[in-house]
Design an enzyme around this catalytic site. Structure first.
Site, PDB file in Angstrom:
ATOM      1  N   ASP A  83       0.871  -1.178   0.000  1.00  0.00           N
ATOM      2  CA  ASP A  83       0.000   0.000   0.000  1.00  0.00           C
ATOM      3  C   ASP A  83       0.905   1.224   0.000  1.00  0.00           C
ATOM      4  OD1 ASP A  83      -2.284   1.669   0.267  1.00  0.00           O
ATOM      5  OD2 ASP A  83      -2.053   1.731   2.442  1.00  0.00           O
ATOM      6  N   CYS A 125     -10.988   3.537   0.358  1.00  0.00           N
ATOM      7  CA  CYS A 125      -9.539   3.715   0.496  1.00  0.00           C
ATOM      8  C   CYS A 125      -9.149   2.945   1.742  1.00  0.00           C
ATOM      9  CB  CYS A 125      -9.213   5.199   0.658  1.00  0.00           C
ATOM     10  SG  CYS A 125      -7.506   5.527   1.169  1.00  0.00           S
ATOM     11  N   THR A 126      -8.054   2.195   1.653  1.00  0.00           N
ATOM     12  CA  THR A 126      -7.722   1.299   2.767  1.00  0.00           C
ATOM     13  C   THR A 126      -7.223   2.057   4.005  1.00  0.00           C
ATOM     14  OG1 THR A 126      -5.542   0.918   1.768  1.00  0.00           O
ATOM     15  CG2 THR A 126      -7.272  -0.707   1.322  1.00  0.00           C
ATOM     16  N   CYS A 163      -4.541  -1.463  -1.700  1.00  0.00           N
ATOM     17  CA  CYS A 163      -4.703  -0.023  -1.932  1.00  0.00           C
ATOM     18  C   CYS A 163      -5.668   0.133  -3.097  1.00  0.00           C
ATOM     19  CB  CYS A 163      -3.338   0.568  -2.283  1.00  0.00           C
ATOM     20  SG  CYS A 163      -3.382   2.286  -2.800  1.00  0.00           S
ATOM     21  N   THR A 165      -6.323   2.844  -4.783  1.00  0.00           N
ATOM     22  CA  THR A 165      -5.753   3.710  -5.816  1.00  0.00           C
ATOM     23  C   THR A 165      -4.771   2.924  -6.691  1.00  0.00           C
ATOM     24  OG1 THR A 165      -5.850   5.469  -4.161  1.00  0.00           O
ATOM     25  CG2 THR A 165      -4.640   5.942  -6.180  1.00  0.00           C
TER      26      THR A 165
END
Ligand code: DGL
Length: 241
Positions: free
Chosen positions: A10, A184-185, A73, A75
């Site tokens: 991430d 989002c993580t 992640c 993104t």
């Protein structure tokens, strides 16, 4: 090979919630986690740059002998998962996707809020999921980059964090959202503050447990689950600027 670790990466500490979901479900699995804090945030970086970083993390994890990689992640998944799968076609990758489908399915108000980064909202995956599953739902998108900074600083409670979270969440609730999707993580680390700001008027959803189940399915299908006798180890690596 069955006792080989599962790799995670991430832009920082966010994906630890995904790793924890995996280790809860699969306590005999060892893990290696890369937190790319030197390059955090990913949220507003160009896709090509994130793809390049993702390839580097995958190469590092493969050199450490991992048997599966979780792109922990949203993104990085949006920017790079297609490229990773094309580059390593026989290797199993699991990516993150905002839980828009269950949110839209269960919403009574027909309004759901999604909190994520700009990169995730621009990705093909997100747009396709909305088009497929949320056609009759109003999806309110909220870019909450400031949440990422809070989590990286370890500031997940206190008046300042509460105010930053309230500032993003309150307008979604006021607009009628009855589900909030954590896309989002980093954001599940702020879940108590997000729930507090929602004042009991929205269900908060994140994808970590669904991803853990997918990891289990993929490992089982390849006969790669660690035996019950395996003693798990957990390695954490963090890049620094
Ligand atoms: N944790 C990442 C995600 O799930 C984003 C954080 C960042 O912007 O770097 O999208």
């Amino acid at each position: 090979m069955n006792t080989a670790p599962i790799g995670f990466f991430d832009s920082g500490l966010g994906g630890l919630c995904v790793r924890d979901a995996v280790t809860r479900l699969l306590p005999h699995e060892s893990t290696i986690y890369i937190a790319d804090s030197a390059n955090c945030p990913y949220g507003n970086k160009p896709e090509a740059e994130i793809s390049q970083l993702a390839r580097q993390h995958v190469e590092t994890l493969l050199a450490r002998g991992v048997k599966l990689i979780v792109v922990a992640c949203n993104t990085a998944t949006a920017a790079a998962i297609d490229d990773l799968r094309a580059t390593w076609p026989d290797f199993p990758f699991v990516g993150m996707e905002p839980a828009v489908k269950p949110a839209a399915l269960h919403s009574k108000t027909g309004v759901v809020g999604v909190l994520a980064t700009q990169g995730t909202f621009h990705g093909r995956l997100y747009r396709e999921t909305c088009a497929r599953f949320a056609r009759n739902t109003t999806v309110l998108m909220c870019v909450a980059d400031d949440f990422v900074q809070l989590v990286e600083k370890g500031e997940t409670s206190g008046p300042q964090a509460e105010e930053i979270v309230r500032h993003r969440v309150a307008p979604l609730i006021a607009a009628g959202a009855d589900h909030l999707v954590l896309g989002c993580t980093h954001f599940p680390h702020l879940r108590p503050l997000i729930e507090q700001a929602a004042e009991g008027r929205a269900v908060v959803l994140d994808s970590s447990d669904a991803v853990a189940r997918q990891v289990k399915r993929l490992l089982a299908a390849r006969d790669l689950l660690a035996p019950k006798t395996a003693v798990a180890t957990h390695d954490f690596c963090r890049t620094h600027a």
